[in-house]
Design a protein around this motif. Structure first.
Motif, PDB file in Angstrom:
ATOM      1  N   TYR A 191      45.628  44.354  42.914  1.00 26.07           N
ATOM      2  CA  TYR A 191      45.981  43.791  44.226  1.00 26.07           C
ATOM      3  C   TYR A 191      46.688  42.444  44.116  1.00 26.07           C
ATOM      4  CZ  TYR A 191      43.069  47.623  45.667  1.00 26.07           C
ATOM      5  OH  TYR A 191      42.565  48.900  45.830  1.00 26.07           O
ATOM      6  N   HIS A 192      46.926  41.991  42.887  1.00 34.05           N
ATOM      7  CA  HIS A 192      47.780  40.824  42.613  1.00 34.05           C
ATOM      8  C   HIS A 192      47.390  39.591  43.428  1.00 34.05           C
ATOM      9  CE1 HIS A 192      50.213  43.655  40.379  1.00 34.05           C
ATOM     10  NE2 HIS A 192      50.317  44.417  41.462  1.00 34.05           N
ATOM     11  N   GLY A 193      46.096  39.297  43.460  1.00 32.84           N
ATOM     12  CA  GLY A 193      45.617  38.073  44.081  1.00 32.84           C
ATOM     13  C   GLY A 193      45.370  38.139  45.571  1.00 32.84           C
ATOM     14  N   ILE A 194      45.642  39.282  46.200  1.00 28.51           N
ATOM     15  CA  ILE A 194      45.383  39.446  47.635  1.00 28.51           C
ATOM     16  C   ILE A 194      44.111  40.274  47.792  1.00 28.51           C
ATOM     17  CG2 ILE A 194      46.286  40.272  49.831  1.00 28.51           C
ATOM     18  CD1 ILE A 194      49.103  40.027  48.593  1.00 28.51           C
ATOM     19  N   TYR A 195      43.071  39.669  48.327  1.00 29.88           N
ATOM     20  CA  TYR A 195      41.787  40.366  48.373  1.00 29.88           C
ATOM     21  C   TYR A 195      41.829  41.511  49.382  1.00 29.88           C
ATOM     22  CZ  TYR A 195      36.858  41.395  48.553  1.00 29.88           C
ATOM     23  OH  TYR A 195      35.655  42.050  48.473  1.00 29.88           O
ATOM     24  N   PRO A 196      41.483  42.746  48.969  1.00 28.48           N
ATOM     25  CA  PRO A 196      41.599  43.916  49.847  1.00 28.48           C
ATOM     26  C   PRO A 196      40.421  44.127  50.793  1.00 28.48           C
ATOM     27  CG  PRO A 196      40.934  44.600  47.655  1.00 28.48           C
ATOM     28  CD  PRO A 196      41.145  43.112  47.576  1.00 28.48           C
ATOM     29  N   LEU A 232      47.639  34.446  56.202  1.00 27.57           N
ATOM     30  CA  LEU A 232      46.434  34.508  55.373  1.00 27.57           C
ATOM     31  C   LEU A 232      45.959  35.936  55.138  1.00 27.57           C
ATOM     32  CD1 LEU A 232      44.255  31.473  56.529  1.00 27.57           C
ATOM     33  CD2 LEU A 232      45.690  31.696  54.516  1.00 27.57           C
ATOM     34  N   GLY A 233      45.977  36.754  56.167  1.00 31.65           N
ATOM     35  CA  GLY A 233      45.504  38.124  56.000  1.00 31.65           C
ATOM     36  C   GLY A 233      46.360  38.927  55.039  1.00 31.65           C
ATOM     37  N   ARG A 234      47.677  38.861  55.186  1.00 29.14           N
ATOM     38  CA  ARG A 234      48.572  39.685  54.376  1.00 29.14           C
ATOM     39  C   ARG A 234      48.843  39.103  52.993  1.00 29.14           C
ATOM     40  NH1 ARG A 234      51.776  40.112  59.264  1.00 29.14           N
ATOM     41  NH2 ARG A 234      53.220  38.596  58.369  1.00 29.14           N
ATOM     42  N   GLU A 235      48.862  37.765  52.893  1.00 26.96           N
ATOM     43  CA  GLU A 235      49.299  37.140  51.644  1.00 26.96           C
ATOM     44  C   GLU A 235      48.162  36.583  50.790  1.00 26.96           C
ATOM     45  OE1 GLU A 235      52.954  34.677  51.989  1.00 26.96           O
ATOM     46  OE2 GLU A 235      52.779  35.099  54.139  1.00 26.96           O
ATOM     47  N   VAL A 236      46.961  36.459  51.350  1.00 25.01           N
ATOM     48  CA  VAL A 236      45.832  35.887  50.609  1.00 25.01           C
ATOM     49  C   VAL A 236      44.603  36.768  50.703  1.00 25.01           C
ATOM     50  CG1 VAL A 236      44.283  33.893  50.387  1.00 25.01           C
ATOM     51  CG2 VAL A 236      46.696  33.542  50.988  1.00 25.01           C
ATOM     52  N   GLY A 237      44.195  37.097  51.914  1.00 24.50           N
ATOM     53  CA  GLY A 237      42.942  37.802  52.133  1.00 24.50           C
ATOM     54  C   GLY A 237      41.766  36.828  52.101  1.00 24.50           C
ATOM     55  N   ASP A 238      40.577  37.359  52.345  1.00 23.35           N
ATOM     56  CA  ASP A 238      39.377  36.528  52.312  1.00 23.35           C
ATOM     57  C   ASP A 238      39.277  35.859  50.945  1.00 23.35           C
ATOM     58  OD1 ASP A 238      38.927  37.664  54.794  1.00 23.35           O
ATOM     59  OD2 ASP A 238      37.455  39.103  54.054  1.00 23.35           O
ATOM     60  N   PHE A 239      39.107  34.535  50.915  1.00 21.45           N
ATOM     61  CA  PHE A 239      39.152  33.823  49.636  1.00 21.45           C
ATOM     62  C   PHE A 239      37.796  33.230  49.273  1.00 21.45           C
ATOM     63  CE2 PHE A 239      40.728  30.943  52.928  1.00 21.45           C
ATOM     64  CZ  PHE A 239      40.005  29.773  52.710  1.00 21.45           C
ATOM     65  N   VAL A 240      37.640  32.968  47.993  1.00 21.52           N
ATOM     66  CA  VAL A 240      36.365  32.521  47.438  1.00 21.52           C
ATOM     67  C   VAL A 240      36.118  31.051  47.757  1.00 21.52           C
ATOM     68  CG1 VAL A 240      35.106  32.093  45.269  1.00 21.52           C
ATOM     69  CG2 VAL A 240      36.389  34.234  45.591  1.00 21.52           C
ATOM     70  N   ILE A 241      34.904  30.752  48.241  1.00 16.91           N
ATOM     71  CA  ILE A 241      34.499  29.363  48.441  1.00 16.91           C
ATOM     72  C   ILE A 241      33.318  28.984  47.537  1.00 16.91           C
ATOM     73  CG2 ILE A 241      35.469  29.073  50.739  1.00 16.91           C
ATOM     74  CD1 ILE A 241      32.734  29.686  51.917  1.00 16.91           C
ATOM     75  N   ARG A 242      32.678  29.982  46.939  1.00 16.75           N
ATOM     76  CA  ARG A 242      31.729  29.731  45.846  1.00 16.75           C
ATOM     77  C   ARG A 242      31.859  30.865  44.851  1.00 16.75           C
ATOM     78  NH1 ARG A 242      25.479  30.793  46.123  1.00 16.75           N
ATOM     79  NH2 ARG A 242      26.305  32.718  45.228  1.00 16.75           N
ATOM     80  N   ARG A 243      31.977  30.519  43.590  1.00 18.40           N
ATOM     81  CA  ARG A 243      32.191  31.518  42.560  1.00 18.40           C
ATOM     82  C   ARG A 243      30.917  32.282  42.246  1.00 18.40           C
ATOM     83  NH1 ARG A 243      35.381  27.965  38.096  1.00 18.40           N
ATOM     84  NH2 ARG A 243      33.606  28.763  36.920  1.00 18.40           N
ATOM     85  N   ARG A 244      31.080  33.392  41.549  1.00 12.66           N
ATOM     86  CA  ARG A 244      29.937  34.209  41.146  1.00 12.66           C
ATOM     87  C   ARG A 244      28.973  33.433  40.251  1.00 12.66           C
ATOM     88  NH1 ARG A 244      29.197  40.020  40.034  1.00 12.66           N
ATOM     89  NH2 ARG A 244      31.314  40.379  40.778  1.00 12.66           N
ATOM     90  N   ASP A 245      29.496  32.495  39.457  1.00 13.84           N
ATOM     91  CA  ASP A 245      28.640  31.714  38.563  1.00 13.84           C
ATOM     92  C   ASP A 245      27.953  30.545  39.270  1.00 13.84           C
ATOM     93  OD1 ASP A 245      30.747  29.977  38.935  1.00 13.84           O
ATOM     94  OD2 ASP A 245      31.443  30.030  36.863  1.00 13.84           O
ATOM     95  N   GLY A 246      28.110  30.455  40.584  1.00 17.39           N
ATOM     96  CA  GLY A 246      27.443  29.422  41.355  1.00 17.39           C
ATOM     97  C   GLY A 246      28.236  28.145  41.539  1.00 17.39           C
TER      98      GLY A 246
END
Length: 298
Positions: free
Chosen positions: A114-119, A157-171
């Motif tokens: 998805y090349h950086g765009i969250y689906p 934002l919807g088409r070019e980024v998608g929902d983006f991370v504000i806290r990583r999986r590692d905390g």
């Protein structure tokens, strides 16, 4: 001169301690410093140490030492983002409890196509937060702003980024959340930084809107590229700033920012070079792109 005339100007320089300052860092620091001081504004230093695994031992002290040796003087105490985790957690928990953010368990491999765009795979999955990233929901809206150097910038934002991370999986907290909260907390009115962060700005505009925070003015200086097209940075042909070259490198940085310092400054102290820059600063002279000649990379 076209500098902004505001008695309440508060700017900042926010290096990441993943390495020592290099020439590209100096150009960014100089632009933010002169833009603030030329209108009698305040200039703060914030250490963006959000990612301990990437931090180089001793880099924080080296960055501050380099700034001092190059004549920079900042207002107040330096702030470390590592001391701000409680503030980030409070806002993140509020967004999560309001349904504005959610847990995401997607792996990098899942998202590669998805090349950086969250689906949106986890948008309505209801995952728990353990061993999961936290994403903020974005609207199907276009955000835009006028950059003082780069001009108008738009991003859907919807088409070019998608929902983006504000806290990583590692905390670890993500840059987008931390920078928005810290800029508002410190009262930053003007953000001067590299153009590599230009496309992050609409995400930050959205978070500012979502959290009811003020929107700063933006000035994204051009990234310095070499003749072969590579960006000048910590990882590619970018030696740490040498203390004994402060005057010559400050003059080179001024020229990179479109200014033409007088020849008498060749024998000046770093502080005298900065004073000349403050007196002659004109942000309208900054080019939108910049490639340094091979001779200037040595």
């Amino acid at each position: 001169m076209t500098a902004i005339s505001s008695p309440t100007y508060i700017g900042r320089f926010a290096p990441t301690p993943s390495g020592h300052l290099h020439f590209g860092s100096l150009v960014a620091a100089l632009a933010s410093y002169l833009d603030a001081r030329s209108v009698g504004g305040r200039w703060l230093v914030r250490m963006e140490d959000l990612d301990p695994p990437r931090e180089e031992p001793g880099a924080q002290a080296a960055i501050l030492k380099a700034l001092e040796s190059y004549g920079f003087e900042w207002d107040g105490e330096m702030v470390r983002q590592s001391d701000r985790h409680a503030a980030y957690a409070d806002v993140l928990n509020r967004l999560f409890s309001q349904g504005l953010a959610y847990a995401c368990t997607c792996s990098r491999k899942q998202l590669e196509p998805y090349h950086g765009i969250y689906p949106g795979f986890c948008r309505n999955a209801g995952h728990g937060t353990e061993n999961a990233a936290i994403r903020v929901r974005v609207p199907e809206l276009e955000y835009h702003f006028i950059d003082r150097v780069q001009g108008e910038f738009r991003q859907h934002l919807g088409r070019e980024v998608g929902d983006f991370v504000i806290r990583r999986r590692d905390g670890l907290y993500a840059y987008q959340l931390a920078v928005v909260l810290d800029d508002a907390w410190q009262g930053i009115t003007d953000i001067v930084r590299g153009a590599d962060l230009l496309d992050s700005t609409p995400r930050q505009l959205y978070l500012q809107e979502l959290l009811g925070l003020p929107q700063p003015r933006y000035l994204h200086i051009p990234l310095i590229t070499q003749p072969d097209g590579h960006k000048l940075g910590k990882s590619y042909r970018s030696p740490p700033l040498a203390e004994d070259q402060a005057t010559s490198l400050l003059l080179r940085a001024l020229r990179a920012l479109g200014h033409n310092p007088v020849i008498e400054l060749n024998d000046a102290t770093p502080r005298e070079v900065l004073n000349w820059g403050i007196a002659h600063w004109d942000a309208s002279l900054i080019p939108r792109t910049l490639t340094l000649p091979e001779a200037q990379l040595q």
